[in-house]
Design an enzyme around this catalytic site. Structure first.
Site, PDB file in Angstrom:
ATOM      1  N   TYR A   1       0.872  -1.124  -0.056  1.00 45.61           N
ATOM      2  CA  TYR A   1       0.056  -0.055  -0.020  1.00 45.61           C
ATOM      3  C   TYR A   1       0.964   1.149  -0.002  1.00 45.61           C
ATOM      4  O   TYR A   1       1.600   1.325   0.974  1.00 45.61           O
ATOM      5  CB  TYR A   1      -0.818  -0.131   1.115  1.00 45.61           C
ATOM      6  CG  TYR A   1      -1.757   1.049   1.495  1.00 45.61           C
ATOM      7  CD1 TYR A   1      -2.547   1.746   0.635  1.00 45.61           C
ATOM      8  CD2 TYR A   1      -1.802   1.704   2.636  1.00 45.61           C
ATOM      9  CE1 TYR A   1      -3.341   2.867   0.863  1.00 45.61           C
ATOM     10  CE2 TYR A   1      -2.744   2.778   3.046  1.00 45.61           C
ATOM     11  CZ  TYR A   1      -3.369   3.206   2.087  1.00 45.61           C
ATOM     12  OH  TYR A   1      -4.129   4.299   2.340  1.00 45.61           O
TER      13      TYR A   1
ATOM     14  N   ASP B   1      -2.019  -6.038   9.368  1.00 42.84           N
ATOM     15  CA  ASP B   1      -2.874  -4.961   8.900  1.00 42.84           C
ATOM     16  C   ASP B   1      -4.273  -5.838   8.294  1.00 42.84           C
ATOM     17  O   ASP B   1      -3.938  -6.490   7.323  1.00 42.84           O
ATOM     18  CB  ASP B   1      -2.467  -4.149   7.814  1.00 42.84           C
ATOM     19  CG  ASP B   1      -3.577  -2.972   7.295  1.00 42.84           C
ATOM     20  OD1 ASP B   1      -4.632  -3.319   7.361  1.00 42.84           O
ATOM     21  OD2 ASP B   1      -2.972  -1.890   6.939  1.00 42.84           O
TER      22      ASP B   1
ATOM     23  N   ILE C   1      -7.386  -4.865   7.766  1.00 40.81           N
ATOM     24  CA  ILE C   1      -8.434  -4.105   7.472  1.00 40.81           C
ATOM     25  C   ILE C   1      -9.638  -4.468   6.568  1.00 40.81           C
ATOM     26  O   ILE C   1     -10.528  -4.026   6.328  1.00 40.81           O
ATOM     27  CB  ILE C   1      -8.066  -2.683   7.175  1.00 40.81           C
ATOM     28  CG1 ILE C   1      -7.473  -2.454   5.914  1.00 40.81           C
ATOM     29  CG2 ILE C   1      -7.354  -2.096   8.156  1.00 40.81           C
ATOM     30  CD1 ILE C   1      -7.245  -0.941   5.184  1.00 40.81           C
TER      31      ILE C   1
ATOM     32  N   LYS D   1     -12.979  -0.511   5.322  1.00 39.99           N
ATOM     33  CA  LYS D   1     -13.206  -1.145   4.501  1.00 39.99           C
ATOM     34  C   LYS D   1     -14.518  -2.203   4.460  1.00 39.99           C
ATOM     35  O   LYS D   1     -15.288  -2.429   3.557  1.00 39.99           O
ATOM     36  CB  LYS D   1     -12.049  -1.958   3.800  1.00 39.99           C
ATOM     37  CG  LYS D   1     -10.743  -1.107   4.006  1.00 39.99           C
ATOM     38  CD  LYS D   1     -10.792  -0.023   2.775  1.00 39.99           C
ATOM     39  CE  LYS D   1      -9.607   1.025   2.778  1.00 39.99           C
ATOM     40  NZ  LYS D   1      -9.754   2.130   2.359  1.00 39.99           N
TER      41      LYS D   1
END
Length: 448
Positions: free
Chosen positions: A152, A237, A239, A275
């Site tokens: 990302y 992470d 998410i 998300k």
């Protein structure tokens, strides 16, 4: 007395350095959209935003729930009786009912295979705030984290800009579908060691942004064994954990450490509702750590980015509604699957392939055949053509630190069906025109 640039001289080194990462093509694409945004009637030839990973596909379910539960908000006559309690100062722990609801939600998303302790939840201002918070807790300026590529682009801003921490790429390649290997981890770690850089941990996104794939259990076991051996941290992470729309299913690091012996003080999870529920505007970020010292320190740091108590109150009510959440998660998964199928099938009509994915709000699109040569310069030429001529904001692999030119992330969930069809039509026209031009060039070469 004259100054060469007085405005810059008045600012700090943090304010004026380039570690924010916003000079990348990833953010340049957003600027192109902002300057010429598509609208079906007011600007039908504008740029379509396919660089933003938003998930409004199931907002109708949320809106229906809100209409049926007006007391969830202190801004309605039905919920006004809670106004005085919610409007006053709340401590850094957050509302008890909200942390309890989040803990239940985290367990529900993981199929009830693992439970979460509300006392280990630290709140932050979105995943951005949560990412920076955990970085401040675990590393000093100059220290580094290993991050598998492609990753990302905003990690460069979220993790590096104000903390002074470095990110060291762990090279992953298309030959094995960009899977993380023990060899790549060891190589990145040893290279850092040779450069006298102290590695404090590994950061992964599972499901992956931009790949749209879940990290296999075997790979996560490899990661846990690696960080346990090196005695460094593992930050996961997660998410996108409820955006799974096909097999294999998602396995959280919380499940893995139930099976593998490790030092749990080294394990940390980043989460948000941006998300899975589609609520980036609510700025709900979460750090879930198995390390007591990190929880205590993180809670103090969270005072710089607390989640509004009004938001906590509202979401506590929604997330505690098991019937609604079960229906939402099931419906959201089905709609994401349908949208993914529609988009990838549309690309296949013009022989554009994507990495086989099962999660997320995007595809990792393979445009290597369209490059004039296998270089990042050629990738940038193609990207500018797509932005300015095709009028689609897609994100080039270079901005994700991909080592192979020609890959692009393209988001498919942040628009309605009609806009998606227009985007696919633009892609088809572009590909057909490109192929026709290539045929003409090939014929001319034969004549030569």
């Amino acid at each position: 007395m004259e100054f060469e640039n007085p405005s810059c001289q008045l600012l700090s080194k943090i304010a004026t350095n380039e570690q924010h990462g916003e000079n990348s093509p990833y953010f340049d694409g957003w600027k192109a959209y902002d300057n010429d945004p598509y609208h079906p009637t007011q600007n039908p030839n504008g740029v379509i935003q396919m660089g933003l990973a938003e998930n409004p596909l199931s907002f109708d379910l949320v809106e229906e729930w809100i209409r049926k539960h007006p007391s969830a908000s202190i801004c309605t006559s039905e919920g006004l009786q809670k106004f005085r309690d919610i409007a006053i100062f709340q401590d850094y722990h957050g509302l008890t009912e909200f942390r309890n609801a989040v803990a239940r939600f985290l367990g529900k998303v993981r199929g009830g295979r693992v439970t979460f302790d509300p006392a280990r939840i630290v709140l932050a201002g979105g995943a951005t705030g949560a990412s920076e918070l955990i970085t401040f807790c675990l590393a000093d300026p100059g220290d580094a984290f290993l991050v598998p590529t492609p990753y990302y682009p905003a990690f460069d801003r979220d993790l590096k800009w104000r903390t002074g921490v470095q990110l060291i790429p762990v090279i992953c390649e298309s030959s094995n579908n960009f899977k993380i290997t023990k060899e790549a981890l060891e190589e990145a770690f040893e290279n850092a060691k040779k450069s006298s850089i102290k590695v404090k941990g590994v950061i992964i996104a599972n499901p992956s942004n931009p790949l749209g794939t879940t990290v296999e259990r075997e790979t996560q076991i490899t990661l846990v064994n690696f960080i346990n051996e090196k005695q460094i941290h593992l930050v996961c992470d997660e998410i996108y954990s409820a955006t799974i729309f096909s097999r294999p299913n998602f396995s959280s690091i919380a499940e893995i450490i139930e099976e593998v012996e490790c030092n749990r003080d080294l394990i940390h999870i980043i989460y948000s509702l941006s998300k899975d529920m589609g609520f980036p505007g609510f700025r709900v970020g979460i750090v879930y750590s198995y390390n007591d010292a990190v929880v205590n320190c993180g809670r103090k740091m969270s005072s710089f980015g607390l989640v509004s108590s009004q938001t906590q109150h509202f979401l506590a009510s929604m997330l505690s509604d098991d019937e609604f959440i079960d229906h939402f998660l099931k419906t959201s998964s089905m709609r994401l699957a349908k949208r993914h199928q529609t988009f990838t099938s549309g690309l296949e009509e013009v022989e554009i392939k994507c990495l086989n994915s099962n999660a997320g709000l995007f595809c990792w699109m393979d445009l290597r055949p369209l490059l004039k040569e296998p270089t990042f310069e050629a990738e940038m030429v193609l990207w500018r053509l797509i932005i300015h001529n095709v009028k689609l904001n897609v994100s080039p692999g270079f901005s994700f630190h991909c080592v192979e030119p020609g890959w692009f992330r393209v988001c498919f969930a942040n628009m309605d069906d009609e806009t998606l069809e227009i985007a696919l039509k633009r892609i088809r026209i572009f590909i057909q025109a490109t192929e026709k031009k290539s045929d003409v060039t090939a014929k001319k070469r034969k004549q030569w």
